[in-house]
Design a protein around this motif. Structure first.
Motif, short mmCIF file in Angstrom:
data_model
loop_
_atom_site.label_atom_id
_atom_site.label_comp_id
_atom_site.label_asym_id
_atom_site.label_seq_id
_atom_site.Cartn_x
_atom_site.Cartn_y
_atom_site.Cartn_z
N SER A 273 0.70 -1.10 0.10
CA SER A 273 -0.02 0.02 -0.18
C SER A 273 0.72 1.10 0.02
O SER A 273 2.00 1.17 0.35
N PHE A 274 0.37 2.26 -0.39
CA PHE A 274 0.80 3.65 -0.46
C PHE A 274 1.34 4.06 1.08
O PHE A 274 2.31 4.80 1.09
N ASP A 275 0.56 3.69 2.01
CA ASP A 275 0.76 4.01 3.25
C ASP A 275 2.03 3.14 3.86
O ASP A 275 2.57 3.93 4.91
N GLU A 276 2.70 2.49 3.03
CA GLU A 276 4.10 1.80 3.48
C GLU A 276 5.32 2.21 2.97
O GLU A 276 6.24 1.77 3.37
N MET A 277 5.08 3.24 1.95
CA MET A 277 6.07 3.64 1.08
C MET A 277 7.31 4.10 2.11
O MET A 277 8.25 3.81 1.59
N ARG A 278 7.10 4.88 3.28
CA ARG A 278 8.24 5.44 3.87
C ARG A 278 8.93 4.32 4.44
O ARG A 278 10.04 4.84 5.03
N TYR A 279 8.60 3.34 4.49
CA TYR A 279 9.03 2.08 5.21
C TYR A 279 10.60 1.81 4.39
O TYR A 279 11.53 1.20 4.88
N ILE A 280 10.61 2.34 3.50
CA ILE A 280 11.87 1.96 2.78
C ILE A 280 12.95 2.65 3.05
O ILE A 280 14.31 2.11 3.26
N ASN A 281 12.85 3.69 4.10
CA ASN A 281 13.81 4.19 4.92
C ASN A 281 14.49 3.39 6.12
O ASN A 281 15.40 3.84 6.55
N ALA A 282 13.60 2.59 6.44
CA ALA A 282 13.91 1.47 7.54
C ALA A 282 14.38 0.54 6.96
O ALA A 282 15.25 -0.18 7.48
N LEU A 283 13.99 0.03 5.72
CA LEU A 283 14.66 -1.07 4.97
C LEU A 283 16.01 -1.01 4.77
O LEU A 283 16.88 -1.73 5.02
N ILE A 284 16.35 0.07 4.31
CA ILE A 284 17.72 0.47 3.90
C ILE A 284 18.59 1.14 4.80
O ILE A 284 18.11 1.49 5.82
N ASP A 285 19.99 0.96 4.89
CA ASP A 285 20.97 1.80 5.66
C ASP A 285 20.81 3.00 5.42
O ASP A 285 21.58 3.49 4.34
N TYR A 286 19.93 3.85 6.00
CA TYR A 286 19.60 5.27 5.50
C TYR A 286 20.71 6.27 6.02
O TYR A 286 21.09 6.92 4.91
N PRO A 287 21.49 6.16 7.13
CA PRO A 287 22.60 6.93 7.13
C PRO A 287 23.78 6.88 6.04
O PRO A 287 24.32 7.75 5.28
N LYS A 288 23.93 5.63 5.63
CA LYS A 288 24.85 5.17 4.51
C LYS A 288 24.50 5.82 3.06
O LYS A 288 25.27 6.41 2.33
N TYR A 289 23.06 5.71 2.83
CA TYR A 289 22.52 6.30 1.61
C TYR A 289 22.82 7.90 1.70
O TYR A 289 23.08 8.41 0.60
N LYS A 290 22.44 8.58 2.67
CA LYS A 290 22.72 9.83 2.71
C LYS A 290 24.26 10.22 2.62
O LYS A 290 24.26 11.52 1.83
N LYS A 291 25.09 9.44 3.01
CA LYS A 291 26.50 10.02 2.72
C LYS A 291 27.11 9.50 1.46
O LYS A 291 28.02 10.31 0.91
N THR A 292 26.60 8.46 1.06
CA THR A 292 27.27 7.97 -0.40
C THR A 292 26.25 7.83 -1.33
O THR A 292 26.66 7.19 -2.45
N SER A 293 25.03 7.79 -1.23
CA SER A 293 23.98 7.57 -2.20
C SER A 293 23.80 5.83 -2.55
O SER A 293 22.98 5.55 -3.41
N GLN A 294 24.62 5.15 -1.74
CA GLN A 294 24.39 3.68 -1.96
C GLN A 294 23.20 3.23 -1.01
O GLN A 294 23.20 3.58 0.18
N ARG A 295 22.42 2.50 -1.71
CA ARG A 295 21.15 1.73 -0.92
C ARG A 295 21.45 0.27 -0.55
O ARG A 295 21.53 -0.60 -1.23
N VAL A 296 21.85 0.35 1.04
CA VAL A 296 22.10 -1.17 1.47
C VAL A 296 20.76 -1.58 1.61
O VAL A 296 20.38 -1.03 2.89
N GLN A 297 20.27 -2.92 1.30
CA GLN A 297 19.15 -3.37 2.16
C GLN A 297 19.15 -4.26 3.21
O GLN A 297 20.00 -5.21 3.07
N LYS A 298 18.78 -3.90 4.32
CA LYS A 298 19.14 -4.45 5.50
C LYS A 298 18.29 -5.87 5.72
O LYS A 298 16.99 -5.70 5.34
#
Length: 568
Positions: A273-298
Motif C-alpha cells: 500500500s501507499f501507506d507503507e512507502m516510507r518504510y523504505i527508509n527503515a529497510l535500507i541503511d539510511y545514514p549510508k544512503y545519505k552519505k554515499t547514495s548507496q542503498r544497502v538493503q538490511k
C-alpha cells in the motif's frame, strides 16, 4: 513443530507461485505501441518510496499514443506540477485500476473533459473523481500522449495497476506483462555488509558495519569471507537486476535469507500500500544512503516495523552469535523469472575485543521511538509524537543565533513532527510574511507551511536539520520569454513566461486574456508557464494579457502586455 517450520519455509519460498495465480494474465493489453522496455520496475528503491509501477521507455521522446489497457471508465484525473504530473486512472470491471502518468496531454473525449475542468475550476492543478457513466473507454482506445510532466527526469510513461477497492498497488508482471520481457540474467549482488547491532556486539573485531569480500564459486554462487563475531549481528546487501533488452539496472524482485537452512528474513515485491512507502527508509541503511547514495538493503529489523512484504521469524533477521556455535547464513536474491544469485556467509564465535570502535556520535539527548518526546531551548520547541522515527537514536539538539539545530538528515523520519518558534520581534501587520524555513546542507532555504497564533509560529515537517524564522517581502519575478508587446503574432502557437520566487516560493499563477481567465500550464523543470492559443479565447485584432503570480506568503507580481492576432 517440524511440520510447522516446513510449512513456513514452503510458504516463503513458494509465495511467488501462489501470488502469480491470483491475477488475470490475458485480460490487459499494452499501453504503448512500441516494444516494451523498462527504465524502472516495480519495487525499485527510490527516494522515500518504493517504485509503484513500471516506467516504460518512449524512444527518448514525447508524444507517443497511450492506450487504455482494457475497457472501463476514467475514474480519476489528476494534474500536478510535481509527482506524477498529468495522470489518468481507469477503473476496469474486473476489480483493477490502471494508472498512466507523466502524460503530455489527454486527447479525445478525455482531453476535452480535462480542458473544461481547468476552466471550470480556473486552475492548472486539478484533481477530479468521476462516476462510471461520465467517461467510458474501450480497450486499446487512445486516451493521451506520453510526456515528461511532473517530477519525471526524462520522457517515459509511468504505469501502474491497483486494486480498485483497497488501492494497493500490484506488480504488473503478475498480470502477464512478463511475456513482453526477456530476462535470462541473474541479479547482481554488488556488496555485502555485516552489522554489529548493539554496543556489546563485535564482528571481525569491529563495532562498525564492515564490507565483506565475495568469492565466485564453481557452481556460480558466492562465498563471503568468514564472519567471526559475538553478540547480535545482521547482514545487508546492495543488489540490482538486469533484463536482456532494457540495458539499465532495476530493483530486485525477491530477497530471502536463511540461517542454517531455515528462513529468517525475506521480502518479495508483489503488492503493498501507499501507506507503507516510507518504510523504505527503515529497510535500507539510511545514514549510508545519505552519505554515499548507496542503498544497502538490511536483512534484519532491530525495531520491527509494519512493512507487509517482509516475512520473518521471531528473531526478525537478527543473528545471535554465541560460544560453541557455528552457523551459515545463505542469502538468495531472485528476479521474477527465476534467475537467482546466492551468497553463503560462514559465522563463528569469537569473544575478542573490538579493535575498531563505534563511530562517535555528538548528542545531548536520547529519543525513544515508542514515546512522545518534547525538547525545548530558548524560544524553540520540538514535539515528536510516538512513532515519529523507526528506531531509538542519540540526538543533537541546540539553538544558536536564532537557528534550531535538530540533528541532521541522516536519521530517517516516518511521520510528521512539530517545530515551534516563539518571537515577539514582528508587528501584527508583518506576521503574514513570516514563515519557518528549513536550511539544507547546501545552505538553500525551503518554505514550510506555517501557522501563526499570537507570537508563536509552528509547522509540521518530516525532516531533521536546521530551522529558523524568515521573512519574505519580495514579490515573484515574471518575465516574458519572447516579447509580444504591440506585435502581430498570428502564427505563434503559444505564449511563455518565466516565473520564479527565491523566498517562500510560488503558490499560484493566473492568466487573463481580455479580462477572462485562461489556462497557463506550469513546468517545474524550466520554471515557465505556457498558454496555448485556442480560437474561442482570443479576439480578432487587439488583445490584452495579464498574468498574476503570487508567492506562499501573499506577495504578488502583475505582468501586463498587449498584442494583435488574426484567426483568419
Amino acid at each position: 513443530m517440524y511440520i510447522m517450520r516446513f510449512l513456513y519455509c514452503f510458504l516463503l519460498v513458494s509465495g511467488v507461485v501462489l501470488g502469480q495465480n491470483e491475477y488475470p494474465k490475458d485480460y490487459f493489453g499494452q499501453p504503448l505501441d512500441v516494444p516494451m522496455q523498462l527504465s524502472g520496475n516495480f519495487g525499485e528503491l527510490r527516494p522515500n518510496h518504493f517504485h509503484a509501477g513500471f516506467d516504460f521507455k518512449t524512444l527518448q521522446r514525447e508524444g507517443l499514443e497511450v492506450h487504455a489497457v482494457a475497457e472501463g471508465y476514467v475514474s480519476r484525473i489528476k494534474i500536478s506540477t510535481f509527482g506524477n504530473g498529468k495522470a489518468i486512472y481507469i477503473t476496469h470491471p474486473n476489480g483493477y485500476t490502471s494508472v498512466y502518468c507523466h502524460l503530455q496531454q489527454a486527447v479525445g473525449e478525455v482531453g476535452a473533459y480535462v480542458d473544461q475542468a481547468h476552466y471550470k475550476d480556473q486552475a492548472f492543478e486539478i484533481e477530479l473523481f468521476l462516476k462510471p457513466n461520465v467517461l467510458q473507454v474501450k480497450k486499446g482506445q487512445t486516451i493521451a500522449l506520453s510526456g515528461n510532466t511532473g517530477s519525471s527526469e526524462g520522457p517515459h510513461l509511468h504505469f501502474e495497476f491497483r486494486d480498485s477497492k483497497t488501492e494497493k498497488i500490484i506488480n504488473p508482471l503478475l498480470f502477464g506483462f512478463d511475456s513482453g520481457i526477456k530476462d535470462t540474467k541473474k541479479p547482481l549482488i554488488s556488496a555485502l555488509y555485516v552489522y554489529p547491532l548493539d554496543g556489546k556486539s563485535v564482528a571481525n573485531q569491529s563495532k562498525r558495519p564492515l564490507l565483506l569480500n565475495l568469492s565466485l564459486q564453481k557452481d556460480g554462487s558466492y562465498l563471503a569471507n568468514k564472519v567471526v563475531a559475538s553478540g547480535k549481528i545482521g547482514f545487508g546487501i546492495t543488489a540490482d537486476d538486469y533484463d536482456n533488452v532494457s540495458f539499465n539496472k532495476n530493483g530486485v524482485y525477491c530477497v530471502q535469507s536463511y540461517l542454517n537452512g531455515k528462513p529468517n528474513f525475506g521480502y518479495q515485491f508483489d503488492t503493498y500500500s501507499f501507506d507503507e512507502m516510507r518504510y523504505i527508509n527503515a529497510l535500507i541503511d539510511y545514514p549510508k544512503y545519505k552519505k554515499t547514495s548507496q542503498r544497502v538493503q538490511k536483512l534484519f529489523m532491530v525495531n520491527p516495523y509494519d512493512l507487509s512484504i517482509i516475512k520473518t521469524d521471531q528473531s526478525h533477521g537478527v543473528i545471535t552469535v554465541a560460544p560453541n556455535l557455528t552457523s551459515v547464513c545463505r542469502i538468495e536474491v531472485s528476479d521474477f523469472f527465476g534467475n537467482k544469485s546466492i551468497v553463503s556467509v560462514p559465522i563463528s564465535y569469537d569473544g575478542a575485543a573490538a579493535i575498531v570502535d563505534k563511530e562517535t556520535v555528538v548528542s545531548n539527548y536520547f529519543v525513544k521511538v515508542n514515546k512522545d518526546n518534547i525538547f525545548a531551548k530558548d524560544n524553540m520547541t520540538v514535539f515528536f509524537p510516538a512513532g515519529t522515527f523507526f528506531e531509538d537514536f542519540e540526538m543533537n539538539f541546540n539553538v544558536k543565533d536564532g537557528v534550531l539545530y535538530l540533528q541532521d538528515d541522516s536519521v530517517p523520519v516516518f511521520s510528521s513532527f512539530t517545530v515551534s518558534i516563539e518571537s515577539d520581534q514582528y508587528a501584527d501587520a508583518d506576521k503574514s510574511k513570516v514563515y519557518i524555513a528549513d536550511i539544507d546542507s547546501r545552505g538553500r532555504s525551503g518554505y514550510n507551511t506555517t501557522a501563526v497564533k499570537g507570537n508563536l509560529y509552528s509547522t509540521k515537517t518530516r525532516s531533521l536539520g536546521k530551522y529558523l524564522l524568515k521573512t519574505d517581502t519580495t514579490a515573484p519575478s515574471v518575465a516574458i520569454v519572447s516579447s509580444i508587446e504591440g506585435k502581430w503574432i498570428s502564427s505563434q502557437k503559444t505564449i511563455q513566461l518565466a516565473i520564479a520566487d527565491y523566498g517562500s516560493g510560488i503558490k499560484s499563477y493566473n492568466g487573463y486574456l481580455n479580462g477572462a481567465w485562461v489556462l497557463f500550464e506550469y513546468d517545474n523543470k524550466t520554471r515557465k508557464i505556457t498558454y496555448t492559443f485556442k480560437d474561442n479565447q482570443v479576439n480578432e485584432g487587439a488583445n490584452d494579457l495579464k498574468v498574476v503570480v503570487a508567492d506562499n506568503v501573499g506577495n504578488s507580481t502583475t505582468f501586463e502586455t498587449h498584442f494583435f492576432r488574426s484567426q483568419k
